[in-house]
Scaffold this active site. Structure first.
Site, PDB file in Angstrom:
ATOM      1  N   TYR A   1      -1.181  -5.902  17.371  1.00 19.66           N
ATOM      2  CA  TYR A   1       0.123  -5.412  16.953  1.00 19.66           C
ATOM      3  C   TYR A   1       0.587  -6.040  15.660  1.00 19.66           C
ATOM      4  CZ  TYR A   1       1.474  -9.285  20.161  1.00 19.66           C
ATOM      5  OH  TYR A   1       1.579 -10.467  20.835  1.00 19.66           O
TER       6      TYR A   1
ATOM      7  N   ASP B   1       7.084 -15.586  32.275  1.00 24.10           N
ATOM      8  CA  ASP B   1       7.412 -14.228  32.698  1.00 24.10           C
ATOM      9  C   ASP B   1       7.876 -14.173  34.153  1.00 24.10           C
ATOM     10  OD1 ASP B   1       6.855 -13.398  30.150  1.00 24.10           O
ATOM     11  OD2 ASP B   1       4.820 -12.743  30.625  1.00 24.10           O
TER      12      ASP B   1
END
Length: 188
Positions: free
Chosen positions: A130, A171
């Site tokens: 990305y 997370d």
């Protein structure tokens, strides 16, 4: 490149033209002038590349400072990619857009600034690349819980034989939407 708007208009699925024959293939994944013509006049300053095993779920990450837009794609394997609108005054606040990205379909996903981003690896292994519009800023990073009941993302776990996602500690400890830091939508 073909552009497909997702259910959140600012999130885009980009489908490049692929030229292939028995020798292989060629495709263009980024050209600044084309992006500018489409109204996506962003400067990319950092490229990232990750590798993850099946069942790994990375995200849903965002930065309150140095907010990043991300142009993402998969060069090996397959992922379920998700963008969640974290702009508090947006009509789509707390909603998500998702797409399957794979080495076969060669699609790109545009995740604008102001969105949390994450992905679930569906194949045995996936390599994810990305481009980012700002630099990584760990001091202002936040994580929205992958299983937030308000957002209610329909992760395709059982369809791919994944009993539970593999998560980092960061997370696992992510925010639920009502407690998560959000953006003023006028910032973007």
């Amino acid at each position: 490149m073909e552009i497909e708007q997702c259910n959140i208009p600012e999130v885009l699925l980009l489908k490049p033209k692929v030229f292939g024959d028995e020798r292989g293939f060629f495709l263009e994944t980024f050209r600044q002038s084309w992006f500018q013509e489409q109204g996506l006049d962003h400067q990319f300053v950092q490229d990232n590349h990750s590798s993850s095993a099946k069942g790994v779920l990375r995200g849903l990450h965002y930065q309150m400072e140095q907010t990043q837009g991300k142009l993402v794609r998969v060069v090996r394997g397959e992922v379920y990619d998700v963008a969640v609108d974290m702009r508090q005054d947006s009509p789509t606040f707390g909603q998500y857009a998702a797409a399957i990205l794979s080495e076969e379909n060669k699609h790109l996903f545009w995740v604008p600034p102001g969105f949390a981003h994450g992905f679930l690896v569906l194949s045995e292994m996936a390599e994810f690349v990305y481009k980012c519009t700002d630099y990584y800023h760990p001091e202002s990073e936040a994580s929205l819980r992958w299983d937030d009941p308000t957002v209610a993302i329909d992760w395709p776990l059982s369809q791919y034989g994944i009993s539970a996602p593999s998560l980092s500690d960061k997370d696992k400890d992510g925010f639920l939407l009502p407690d998560a830091p959000t953006f003023d939508s006028r910032k973007f």
